[in-house]
Design a protein around this motif. Structure first.
Motif, PDB file in Angstrom:
ATOM      1  N   GLU A 116      26.969  32.924  45.636  1.00 55.43           N
ATOM      2  CA  GLU A 116      28.401  33.790  44.214  1.00 55.43           C
ATOM      3  C   GLU A 116      26.864  33.504  43.317  1.00 55.43           C
ATOM      4  OE1 GLU A 116      31.583  34.193  44.926  1.00 55.43           O
ATOM      5  OE2 GLU A 116      31.414  33.664  47.038  1.00 55.43           O
ATOM      6  N   GLY A 124      37.587  29.236  48.416  1.00 54.57           N
ATOM      7  CA  GLY A 124      37.791  28.309  47.459  1.00 54.57           C
ATOM      8  C   GLY A 124      37.336  28.680  46.065  1.00 54.57           C
ATOM      9  N   SER A 125      37.027  30.398  46.118  1.00 57.35           N
ATOM     10  CA  SER A 125      36.687  31.041  44.386  1.00 57.35           C
ATOM     11  C   SER A 125      38.222  30.711  44.225  1.00 57.35           C
ATOM     12  CB  SER A 125      36.630  32.252  44.960  1.00 57.35           C
ATOM     13  OG  SER A 125      37.345  33.259  45.508  1.00 57.35           O
TER      14      SER A 125
HETATM   15  N1  PHD Z   1      32.233  32.920  49.444  1.00 54.13           N
HETATM   16  C1  PHD Z   1      33.348  31.837  49.649  1.00 54.13           C
HETATM   17  C2  PHD Z   1      34.668  31.766  48.383  1.00 54.13           C
HETATM   18  C3  PHD Z   1      35.571  32.475  48.205  1.00 54.13           C
HETATM   19  O1  PHD Z   1      36.374  32.056  48.429  1.00 54.13           O
HETATM   20  O2  PHD Z   1      35.003  33.466  48.077  1.00 54.13           O
HETATM   21  P1  PHD Z   1      36.369  35.098  48.253  1.00 54.13           P
HETATM   22  O3  PHD Z   1      36.740  35.212  47.161  1.00 54.13           O
HETATM   23  O4  PHD Z   1      34.601  36.548  48.755  1.00 54.13           O
HETATM   24  O5  PHD Z   1      36.809  35.275  49.818  1.00 54.13           O
HETATM   25  C4  PHD Z   1      33.938  32.083  51.227  1.00 54.13           C
HETATM   26  O6  PHD Z   1      34.238  33.001  51.653  1.00 54.13           O
HETATM   27  O7  PHD Z   1      34.139  31.113  50.861  1.00 54.13           O
END
Ligand code: PHD
Ligand code: ADP
Length: 342
Positions: A9, A88-89
């Motif tokens: 990230e 969790g983004s």
């Molecule tokens: N990369 C982390 C955080 C996330 O939420 O990413 P995305 O927004 O790409 O799903 C995950 O997959 O858990």
């Protein structure tokens, strides 16, 4: 591991910052350690520390520049990296929206809107235009992976509306998630979600309702093994405790069942590994007097055995427990009867 997961990230955010600056758009890279996004808890399942909001208030934002901020992780008080739970983004976005006192939190994903049901189960489901925070929390908890259930907490605390939109079609209106106050439900049902990853423990003890302390002792056993439960519907002689499967393994289940046998001596105890929950959500459900009956009738007609029905304490959701193999039929049946025609 958390540092490794966060690194992707971080690099991605640095890359986007470079690209935007290269295109002449003034952009600043900021990350959790720069702004004091502090987290506590376990390294791969962290929670935001309230001090973060005090720290974010001190950050000066300039009108003429964009901020790019890597999502998914924060800094512990010991200066280590810890990540939020999977997907969790959305949580980071909500924390920043609250910390910077935003008017709106726009959350971009890869679909045009949040749909009435998972598009992997229903072919081309209808989009939801507007719903409340609480409706979204119940739906994301039960399987709408499109928006993380924990991400709503900072938005609720800051009373910030959330607009889920498509990155590839930003002109589309998406779904607006708003406070409950002033919201009037226009449809019979707001959404139907389903999760397969549950298991249940059924306990029967005659006169359970009369004996004090049974549930307390049960909770003490779970607590001793750091096992949290999700729901606990009960009757006069029995109760069912429903768990998310990922908090347990076979060995732990054996240990817990043995302790329950010794300490509580139930008349019957059954571990049900095959458990799915379908959640039907709608604000104003308590005023729709025949809804529960009309939901269940077509499911029964399909010969599906219902293990449990629970109308949530919040009175905006009805939870239907079934065998895992029946979950998709339950969702399709409710969708066809209540949403396709609405
Ligand atoms: N990369 C982390 C955080 C996330 O939420 O990413 P995305 O927004 O790409 O799903 C995950 O997959 O858990
Ligand atoms: N009710 C729903 N409405 C929209 N998308 C849903 C729903 N339930 C599940 N999804 C899935 O969620 C996906 C988006 O979530 P995710 O990939 O986690 O988004 P992001 O990475 O943008 O946070 C969609 O592509 C879709 O397949």
């Amino acid at each position: 591991m958390a540092t490794f997961k966060a690194h992707g990230e971080r690099l991605n955010a640095m890359l986007i910052t470079k690209i935007l600056n290269h295109q002449g758009i003034k952009t600043r890279f900021l990350e959790p350690k720069d702004v004091g996004l502090i987290v506590t808890g376990t390294p791969n399942n962290a929670e935001v520390n309230p001090e973060t909001y005090v720290n974010l208030k001190r950050i000066k934002l300039n009108k003429d520049e964009r901020i790019i901020f890597p999502v998914f992780y924060g800094i512990t008080p010991a200066a280590h990296i810890a990540t939020f739970s999977r997907d969790g983004s959305d949580i980071t976005g909500a924390i920043l929206a609250r910390g910077f006192n935003a008017n709106l939190y726009e959350n971009f994903t890869d679909v045009d809107a949040i749909f009435y049901s998972n598009p992997h189960i229903i072919d081309h489901p209808k989009p939801i235009k507007k719903m409340t925070y609480q409706e979204m929390r119940e739906l994301s908890y039960a399987g709408f992976s499109v928006f993380h259930d924990e991400a709503l907490i900072p938005a609720i605390q800051g009373e910030i509306p959330v607009n889920v939109k498509n990155t590839n079609a930003p002109e589309k209106t998406g779904t607006l998630i708003v406070p409950e106050e002033g919201f009037t439900a226009k449809k019979t049902i707001t959404g139907i979600a389903g999760g397969k990853n549950f298991a249940a423990l059924y306990l029967r003890k005659y006169m359970l309702n009369k004996g004090a302390g049974f549930t307390l002792k049960l909770m003490e056993i779970f607590n001793r093994h750091h096992v949290s439960y999700e729901h606990m519907p009960s009757g006069i002689d029995d109760l069912t405790v429903i768990f998310k499967k990922d908090v347990l393994n076979d060995q732990l289940i054996d240990v817990i069942c043995n302790e329950i046998q010794t300490s509580l001596n139930p008349d019957q105890m059954q571990w049900i590994d095959d458990y799915a929950i379908t959640m039907v959500v709608c604000e104003g459900m308590k005023d729709k007097l025949t809804l529960c009956a009309s939901l269940l009738y077509p499911i029964g007609k399909k010969d599906i055995s219902i293990q449990m029905i629970n109308q949530g304490a919040s009175q905006i959701s009805i939870m239907i427990g079934t065998r895992r193999k029946d979950k998709e039929t339950v969702i399709k049946t409710i969708y066809d009867n209540f949403i396709a025609e609405d």
